[in-house]
Write a protein that holds these residues in place. Structure first.
Motif, PDB file in Angstrom:
ATOM      1  N   GLU A  36       0.827  -1.218   0.000  1.00 49.74           N
ATOM      2  CA  GLU A  36       0.000   0.000   0.000  1.00 49.74           C
ATOM      3  C   GLU A  36       0.859   1.265   0.000  1.00 49.74           C
ATOM      4  OE1 GLU A  36      -3.073  -0.137  -0.606  1.00 49.74           O
ATOM      5  OE2 GLU A  36      -3.579  -2.208  -0.103  1.00 49.74           O
ATOM      6  N   ALA A  37       2.012   1.230   0.675  1.00 48.93           N
ATOM      7  CA  ALA A  37       2.936   2.374   0.631  1.00 48.93           C
ATOM      8  C   ALA A  37       3.391   2.572  -0.811  1.00 48.93           C
ATOM      9  CB  ALA A  37       4.128   2.138   1.553  1.00 48.93           C
ATOM     10  N   GLY A  38       3.610   1.459  -1.516  1.00 47.65           N
ATOM     11  CA  GLY A  38       3.967   1.512  -2.928  1.00 47.65           C
ATOM     12  C   GLY A  38       2.860   2.129  -3.763  1.00 47.65           C
ATOM     13  N   GLU A  39       1.607   1.786  -3.462  1.00 47.01           N
ATOM     14  CA  GLU A  39       0.483   2.363  -4.206  1.00 47.01           C
ATOM     15  C   GLU A  39       0.377   3.863  -3.957  1.00 47.01           C
ATOM     16  OE1 GLU A  39      -3.348   0.424  -4.209  1.00 47.01           O
ATOM     17  OE2 GLU A  39      -2.455  -1.562  -4.068  1.00 47.01           O
ATOM     18  N   LEU A  40       0.661   4.281  -2.739  1.00 47.55           N
ATOM     19  CA  LEU A  40       0.599   5.714  -2.411  1.00 47.55           C
ATOM     20  C   LEU A  40       1.631   6.477  -3.237  1.00 47.55           C
ATOM     21  CD1 LEU A  40      -0.386   8.111  -0.737  1.00 47.55           C
ATOM     22  CD2 LEU A  40       1.254   7.466   1.026  1.00 47.55           C
ATOM     23  N   VAL A  41       2.856   5.969  -3.237  1.00 51.31           N
ATOM     24  CA  VAL A  41       3.938   6.584  -3.996  1.00 51.31           C
ATOM     25  C   VAL A  41       3.599   6.619  -5.496  1.00 51.31           C
ATOM     26  CG1 VAL A  41       6.165   5.774  -4.875  1.00 51.31           C
ATOM     27  CG2 VAL A  41       5.912   6.328  -2.464  1.00 51.31           C
ATOM     28  N   ALA A  42       2.979   5.538  -5.987  1.00 47.74           N
ATOM     29  CA  ALA A  42       2.634   5.452  -7.412  1.00 47.74           C
ATOM     30  C   ALA A  42       1.621   6.516  -7.828  1.00 47.74           C
ATOM     31  CB  ALA A  42       2.115   4.064  -7.741  1.00 47.74           C
ATOM     32  N   GLU A  43       0.764   6.953  -6.917  1.00 43.46           N
ATOM     33  CA  GLU A  43      -0.220   7.990  -7.241  1.00 43.46           C
ATOM     34  C   GLU A  43       0.449   9.334  -7.530  1.00 43.46           C
ATOM     35  OE1 GLU A  43      -3.300   7.840  -7.897  1.00 43.46           O
ATOM     36  OE2 GLU A  43      -3.679   5.786  -7.248  1.00 43.46           O
TER      37      GLU A  43
ATOM     38  N   LEU B  29       7.549  13.193   1.518  1.00 43.59           N
ATOM     39  CA  LEU B  29       6.955  12.473   2.649  1.00 43.59           C
ATOM     40  C   LEU B  29       6.446  11.089   2.224  1.00 43.59           C
ATOM     41  CD1 LEU B  29       5.139  15.466   4.326  1.00 43.59           C
ATOM     42  CD2 LEU B  29       7.074  14.207   5.292  1.00 43.59           C
ATOM     43  N   ALA B  30       5.926  10.989   0.998  1.00 49.80           N
ATOM     44  CA  ALA B  30       5.481   9.681   0.491  1.00 49.80           C
ATOM     45  C   ALA B  30       6.701   8.761   0.342  1.00 49.80           C
ATOM     46  CB  ALA B  30       4.759   9.840  -0.847  1.00 49.80           C
ATOM     47  N   MET B  31       7.808   9.336  -0.115  1.00 49.32           N
ATOM     48  CA  MET B  31       9.049   8.550  -0.260  1.00 49.32           C
ATOM     49  C   MET B  31       9.531   8.087   1.124  1.00 49.32           C
ATOM     50  SD  MET B  31      11.170  10.789  -3.115  1.00 49.32           S
ATOM     51  CE  MET B  31      12.488   9.603  -3.546  1.00 49.32           C
ATOM     52  N   ALA B  32       9.503   8.989   2.095  1.00 46.13           N
ATOM     53  CA  ALA B  32       9.950   8.643   3.453  1.00 46.13           C
ATOM     54  C   ALA B  32       9.084   7.517   4.020  1.00 46.13           C
ATOM     55  CB  ALA B  32       9.891   9.876   4.342  1.00 46.13           C
ATOM     56  N   LEU B  33       7.796   7.595   3.771  1.00 47.80           N
ATOM     57  CA  LEU B  33       6.853   6.571   4.235  1.00 47.80           C
ATOM     58  C   LEU B  33       7.197   5.214   3.605  1.00 47.80           C
ATOM     59  CD1 LEU B  33       4.192   5.697   5.590  1.00 47.80           C
ATOM     60  CD2 LEU B  33       2.982   6.642   3.640  1.00 47.80           C
ATOM     61  N   ALA B  34       7.440   5.214   2.300  1.00 48.68           N
ATOM     62  CA  ALA B  34       7.801   3.966   1.610  1.00 48.68           C
ATOM     63  C   ALA B  34       9.128   3.425   2.154  1.00 48.68           C
ATOM     64  CB  ALA B  34       7.902   4.200   0.110  1.00 48.68           C
ATOM     65  N   ALA B  70       6.262   3.135  14.506  1.00 45.01           N
ATOM     66  CA  ALA B  70       6.218   4.558  14.838  1.00 45.01           C
ATOM     67  C   ALA B  70       6.613   5.416  13.634  1.00 45.01           C
ATOM     68  CB  ALA B  70       7.163   4.847  16.004  1.00 45.01           C
ATOM     69  N   ASP B  71       7.714   5.051  12.983  1.00 46.03           N
ATOM     70  CA  ASP B  71       8.191   5.844  11.853  1.00 46.03           C
ATOM     71  C   ASP B  71       7.164   5.887  10.724  1.00 46.03           C
ATOM     72  OD1 ASP B  71      11.709   4.828  12.146  1.00 46.03           O
ATOM     73  OD2 ASP B  71      10.576   6.427  13.135  1.00 46.03           O
ATOM     74  N   VAL B  72       6.554   4.740  10.421  1.00 38.63           N
ATOM     75  CA  VAL B  72       5.537   4.713   9.362  1.00 38.63           C
ATOM     76  C   VAL B  72       4.367   5.611   9.770  1.00 38.63           C
ATOM     77  CG1 VAL B  72       3.842   3.308   8.111  1.00 38.63           C
ATOM     78  CG2 VAL B  72       6.136   2.416   8.493  1.00 38.63           C
ATOM     79  N   LEU B  73       3.901   5.466  10.982  1.00 37.59           N
ATOM     80  CA  LEU B  73       2.750   6.249  11.448  1.00 37.59           C
ATOM     81  C   LEU B  73       3.048   7.742  11.431  1.00 37.59           C
ATOM     82  CD1 LEU B  73      -0.100   6.429  12.527  1.00 37.59           C
ATOM     83  CD2 LEU B  73       0.793   5.972  14.833  1.00 37.59           C
ATOM     84  N   LEU B  74       4.244   8.125  11.897  1.00 36.06           N
ATOM     85  CA  LEU B  74       4.578   9.557  11.939  1.00 36.06           C
ATOM     86  C   LEU B  74       4.627  10.156  10.538  1.00 36.06           C
ATOM     87  CD1 LEU B  74       7.185   9.539  14.860  1.00 36.06           C
ATOM     88  CD2 LEU B  74       4.828  10.410  14.907  1.00 36.06           C
ATOM     89  N   TYR B  75       5.247   9.464   9.588  1.00 33.14           N
ATOM     90  CA  TYR B  75       5.283   9.999   8.224  1.00 33.14           C
ATOM     91  C   TYR B  75       3.885   9.994   7.599  1.00 33.14           C
ATOM     92  CZ  TYR B  75      10.316  10.565   7.933  1.00 33.14           C
ATOM     93  OH  TYR B  75      11.611  10.995   8.131  1.00 33.14           O
ATOM     94  N   LEU B  76       3.067   9.008   7.926  1.00 29.73           N
ATOM     95  CA  LEU B  76       1.719   8.947   7.382  1.00 29.73           C
ATOM     96  C   LEU B  76       0.884  10.127   7.869  1.00 29.73           C
ATOM     97  CD1 LEU B  76      -0.205   7.207   5.619  1.00 29.73           C
ATOM     98  CD2 LEU B  76      -1.039   6.227   7.772  1.00 29.73           C
TER      99      LEU B  76
END
Lengths: 117, 117, 117, 117
Positions: A36-43, B29-34, B70-76
């Protein structure tokens, strides 16, 4: 119950009603989260930051990005619950630690990682 | 203020104090999340499900997995805030939609995608 | 020309013919790569290793997994080319370095990272 | 033997010498690939496209990005090999199909997906 516990409870019930606990192992859920993180980036990948700012306020892009944010959050909450981890607590602890690692005076305006400050 | 708005506010202040808003664009931020989703997956990739269940209850693995959650949640949360999206609302809407797409009677015990049910 | 240079040349021509170089920046291509890695993971996330081994030999799963392997490889080659990096050379250097970091005698049967051996 | 088959053979020998085949299942390797794609993205996330172009020609950034390109490629080749998939063949087939889906005349200068052309 806070919102995180509330989401976790809804997802527990959702999985149980569909006999999906068998699929919701830590590894599978981590994979789903990465997907899903990949799908977000793809958007966003072919859009410029300006196009994103113009379009994310409403319309199609907003809906698609919203859906991906939702999907990442739902898998994250479900993953944490299955692992017995409190995601809110983890996030609050991490912000505290980041505040120590990146003192505003040292870190201002620079993306340098804390071990290089 | 609910916990999500609270986290968003703390992250806004954290970024402002360090003059980091310049880095916190939607794409970055999307990249950081991925990247963090990748780190979460990397913590588990060589372990079996059994090893994960044994180890994630406490000790080193729990701490590392907790940190990645935590890191995923914070970037999200930060990403959603910068895009003007309410992640909790998005997640609740998505569960509602998933309940329609995957009626328990049809979906029970099967991972088949909703458009194939 | 080796196969990597050949793929890079085809992708260069493909992008030029469609006036797509404007989209093929390092960051965009890295995002596309992460998106495709996410799609690959998503094809497998609900299957057991046994189901994968049974199904990946032919049929639908094979085609979908093949496509995702292709997509990851194509974006990787394009990304490396745009950055002026030789992916084959990089990979060969990395195997050499891994052979030093993980001497067979020490690393046998253990997934422990090299800095803990 | 072409370069892909050569890399696959080296990775097969590397894994066998360390008794690592037990870890190299399709799911684990897909996870490792996603993890490395995440590391690649993380190297670039806070940099602007201009900074990347200036720095990726040599020095530290080039080495780190090169290493991540290598890691993604190595896991991709290993994953394909374990699944019995030929990554080069898959990539060539995909370019052919993309040439049909995105005829230059229609697709020029636009990132629109093929099913919307």
């Amino acid at each position: 119950m806070n919102e995180f516990e509330d989401l976790a409870a809804r997802l527990r019930a959702f999985a149980a009603a569909r006999d999906w606990e068998q699929f919701h192992t830590p590894k599978n859920l981590a994979m789903a989260l990465a997907g899903e993180a990949g799908e977000l980036v793809a958007e966003l990948q072919w859009l410029t930051e300006e196009q994103i700012r113009e379009q994310v306020g409403g319309g199609e892009l907003r809906q698609r990005v919203s859906d991906e944010v939702a999907d990442v959050l739902l898998y994250l909450v479900r993953f944490a619950d299955v692992c017995g981890i409190d995601p809110l607590r983890a996030a609050l602890d991490k912000i505290d630690r980041n505040e120590e690692r990146y003192p505003a005076a040292l870190a201002k305006g620079s993306a340098t990682k804390y071990d290089q400050l």
